[in-house]
Design a protein around this motif. Structure first.
Motif, PDB file in Angstrom:
ATOM      1  N   LEU A  16     -21.212 -16.772   3.004  1.00  0.00           N
ATOM      2  CA  LEU A  16     -21.657 -16.574   1.620  1.00  0.00           C
ATOM      3  C   LEU A  16     -22.130 -15.135   1.486  1.00  0.00           C
ATOM      4  CD1 LEU A  16     -23.763 -19.807   1.108  1.00  0.00           C
ATOM      5  CD2 LEU A  16     -21.450 -19.376   0.317  1.00  0.00           C
ATOM      6  N   SER A  17     -21.520 -14.416   0.575  1.00  0.00           N
ATOM      7  CA  SER A  17     -21.941 -13.054   0.281  1.00  0.00           C
ATOM      8  C   SER A  17     -22.580 -13.089  -1.092  1.00  0.00           C
ATOM      9  CB  SER A  17     -20.748 -12.109   0.306  1.00  0.00           C
ATOM     10  OG  SER A  17     -21.161 -10.814  -0.026  1.00  0.00           O
ATOM     11  N   LEU A  18     -23.838 -12.750  -1.162  1.00  0.00           N
ATOM     12  CA  LEU A  18     -24.558 -12.804  -2.412  1.00  0.00           C
ATOM     13  C   LEU A  18     -24.518 -11.464  -3.130  1.00  0.00           C
ATOM     14  CD1 LEU A  18     -27.534 -14.903  -1.052  1.00  0.00           C
ATOM     15  CD2 LEU A  18     -25.461 -15.710  -2.171  1.00  0.00           C
ATOM     16  N   ILE A  19     -23.731 -10.530  -2.599  1.00  0.00           N
ATOM     17  CA  ILE A  19     -23.523  -9.234  -3.233  1.00  0.00           C
ATOM     18  C   ILE A  19     -22.028  -8.987  -3.313  1.00  0.00           C
ATOM     19  CG2 ILE A  19     -25.692  -8.229  -2.435  1.00  0.00           C
ATOM     20  CD1 ILE A  19     -23.980  -6.760  -0.269  1.00  0.00           C
ATOM     21  N   HIS A  20     -21.610  -8.057  -4.156  1.00  0.00           N
ATOM     22  CA  HIS A  20     -20.196  -7.690  -4.229  1.00  0.00           C
ATOM     23  C   HIS A  20     -19.962  -6.564  -3.256  1.00  0.00           C
ATOM     24  CE1 HIS A  20     -16.236  -6.953  -5.766  1.00  0.00           C
ATOM     25  NE2 HIS A  20     -16.551  -5.672  -5.949  1.00  0.00           N
ATOM     26  N   ILE A  21     -19.045  -6.745  -2.295  1.00  0.00           N
ATOM     27  CA  ILE A  21     -18.727  -5.715  -1.311  1.00  0.00           C
ATOM     28  C   ILE A  21     -17.511  -4.964  -1.810  1.00  0.00           C
ATOM     29  CG2 ILE A  21     -18.067  -5.282   1.076  1.00  0.00           C
ATOM     30  CD1 ILE A  21     -19.493  -7.895   1.804  1.00  0.00           C
ATOM     31  N   SER A  22     -17.711  -3.691  -2.169  1.00  0.00           N
ATOM     32  CA  SER A  22     -16.625  -2.888  -2.718  1.00  0.00           C
ATOM     33  C   SER A  22     -16.160  -1.855  -1.699  1.00  0.00           C
ATOM     34  CB  SER A  22     -17.074  -2.204  -3.995  1.00  0.00           C
ATOM     35  OG  SER A  22     -18.170  -1.354  -3.729  1.00  0.00           O
ATOM     36  N   GLU A  23     -15.124  -1.107  -2.065  1.00  0.00           N
ATOM     37  CA  GLU A  23     -14.565  -0.092  -1.163  1.00  0.00           C
ATOM     38  C   GLU A  23     -15.508   1.066  -0.967  1.00  0.00           C
ATOM     39  OE1 GLU A  23     -10.566   0.944  -2.218  1.00  0.00           O
ATOM     40  OE2 GLU A  23     -10.231  -1.061  -2.958  1.00  0.00           O
ATOM     41  N   GLN A  75     -13.945 -10.410   7.662  1.00  0.00           N
ATOM     42  CA  GLN A  75     -14.069 -11.676   6.933  1.00  0.00           C
ATOM     43  C   GLN A  75     -14.944 -11.522   5.691  1.00  0.00           C
ATOM     44  OE1 GLN A  75     -12.341 -14.422   7.705  1.00  0.00           O
ATOM     45  NE2 GLN A  75     -11.483 -13.348   9.456  1.00  0.00           N
ATOM     46  N   LEU A  76     -15.781 -10.497   5.645  1.00  0.00           N
ATOM     47  CA  LEU A  76     -16.684 -10.306   4.508  1.00  0.00           C
ATOM     48  C   LEU A  76     -15.959  -9.785   3.270  1.00  0.00           C
ATOM     49  CD1 LEU A  76     -19.731  -8.728   6.340  1.00  0.00           C
ATOM     50  CD2 LEU A  76     -19.385 -11.119   5.713  1.00  0.00           C
ATOM     51  N   LYS A  77     -14.803  -9.210   3.433  1.00  0.00           N
ATOM     52  CA  LYS A  77     -14.006  -8.707   2.298  1.00  0.00           C
ATOM     53  C   LYS A  77     -12.626  -9.344   2.385  1.00  0.00           C
ATOM     54  CE  LYS A  77     -12.749  -4.567  -0.202  1.00  0.00           C
ATOM     55  NZ  LYS A  77     -13.008  -5.091  -1.497  1.00  0.00           N
ATOM     56  N   SER A  78     -12.320 -10.215   1.455  1.00  0.00           N
ATOM     57  CA  SER A  78     -11.094 -11.015   1.537  1.00  0.00           C
ATOM     58  C   SER A  78      -9.825 -10.172   1.616  1.00  0.00           C
ATOM     59  CB  SER A  78     -11.012 -11.988   0.361  1.00  0.00           C
ATOM     60  OG  SER A  78     -11.024 -11.274  -0.861  1.00  0.00           O
ATOM     61  N   LEU A 105      -9.357  -7.618   3.364  1.00  0.00           N
ATOM     62  CA  LEU A 105      -9.216  -7.156   4.740  1.00  0.00           C
ATOM     63  C   LEU A 105      -9.137  -8.288   5.752  1.00  0.00           C
ATOM     64  CD1 LEU A 105     -11.839  -4.250   4.721  1.00  0.00           C
ATOM     65  CD2 LEU A 105      -9.368  -4.084   4.387  1.00  0.00           C
ATOM     66  N   ALA A 106      -9.408  -9.503   5.312  1.00  0.00           N
ATOM     67  CA  ALA A 106      -9.459 -10.642   6.231  1.00  0.00           C
ATOM     68  C   ALA A 106      -8.091 -10.871   6.868  1.00  0.00           C
ATOM     69  CB  ALA A 106      -9.913 -11.896   5.500  1.00  0.00           C
ATOM     70  N   PRO A 107      -8.037 -10.982   8.188  1.00  0.00           N
ATOM     71  CA  PRO A 107      -6.771 -11.229   8.872  1.00  0.00           C
ATOM     72  C   PRO A 107      -6.276 -12.658   8.600  1.00  0.00           C
ATOM     73  CG  PRO A 107      -8.585 -11.248  10.433  1.00  0.00           C
ATOM     74  CD  PRO A 107      -9.158 -10.862   9.108  1.00  0.00           C
ATOM     75  N   PHE A 108      -4.979 -12.863   8.808  1.00  0.00           N
ATOM     76  CA  PHE A 108      -4.380 -14.178   8.597  1.00  0.00           C
ATOM     77  C   PHE A 108      -4.668 -15.066   9.796  1.00  0.00           C
ATOM     78  CE2 PHE A 108      -0.786 -17.164   8.749  1.00  0.00           C
ATOM     79  CZ  PHE A 108      -0.978 -17.768   7.527  1.00  0.00           C
ATOM     80  N   GLY A 109      -5.122 -16.265   9.520  1.00  0.00           N
ATOM     81  CA  GLY A 109      -5.427 -17.215  10.578  1.00  0.00           C
ATOM     82  C   GLY A 109      -6.156 -18.406   9.986  1.00  0.00           C
ATOM     83  N   SER A 110      -6.783 -19.196  10.839  1.00  0.00           N
ATOM     84  CA  SER A 110      -7.520 -20.367  10.370  1.00  0.00           C
ATOM     85  C   SER A 110      -9.001 -20.184  10.657  1.00  0.00           C
ATOM     86  CB  SER A 110      -6.998 -21.634  11.044  1.00  0.00           C
ATOM     87  OG  SER A 110      -7.121 -21.535  12.445  1.00  0.00           O
ATOM     88  N   SER A 111      -9.820 -20.687   9.748  1.00  0.00           N
ATOM     89  CA  SER A 111     -11.262 -20.536   9.902  1.00  0.00           C
ATOM     90  C   SER A 111     -11.973 -21.831   9.548  1.00  0.00           C
ATOM     91  CB  SER A 111     -11.783 -19.396   9.030  1.00  0.00           C
ATOM     92  OG  SER A 111     -11.571 -19.672   7.665  1.00  0.00           O
TER      93      SER A 111
END
Length: 73
Positions: free
Chosen positions: A66-73, A50-53, A55-61
């Motif tokens: 809130l991520s205050l940093i950029h999460i890269s590969e 969920q922290l990296k859009s 990779l986020a699975p399909f579903g309802s949330s």
């Protein structure tokens, strides 16, 4: 300083009969070492995805992440 904030976050996979994550809250502080542990199938990977859009699975949330940093590969 907080770099990730999760508040009352719940997630259900698209075809799921129950929530995979239910009302999770946590803070990650800059410079800390954090461990997610638990039995197989308890939602560790689902939460991390969920922290990296991309990779986020399909579903309802509900709730917020809130991520205050950029999460890269």
């Amino acid at each position: 300083m907080k770099i990730i904030e999760v508040r009352d976050f719940s997630f259900r996979y698209a075809n799921g009969s129950r929530e995979s994550l239910s009302h999770v809250s946590l803070d990650v502080e800059e410079g800390t070492f954090n461990v997610l542990c638990g039995k197989s199938g308890c939602g560790k990977s689902t939460l991390l995805r969920q922290l990296k859009s991309d990779l986020a699975p399909f579903g309802s949330s509900s709730g917020k992440i809130l991520s205050l940093i950029h999460i890269s590969e």
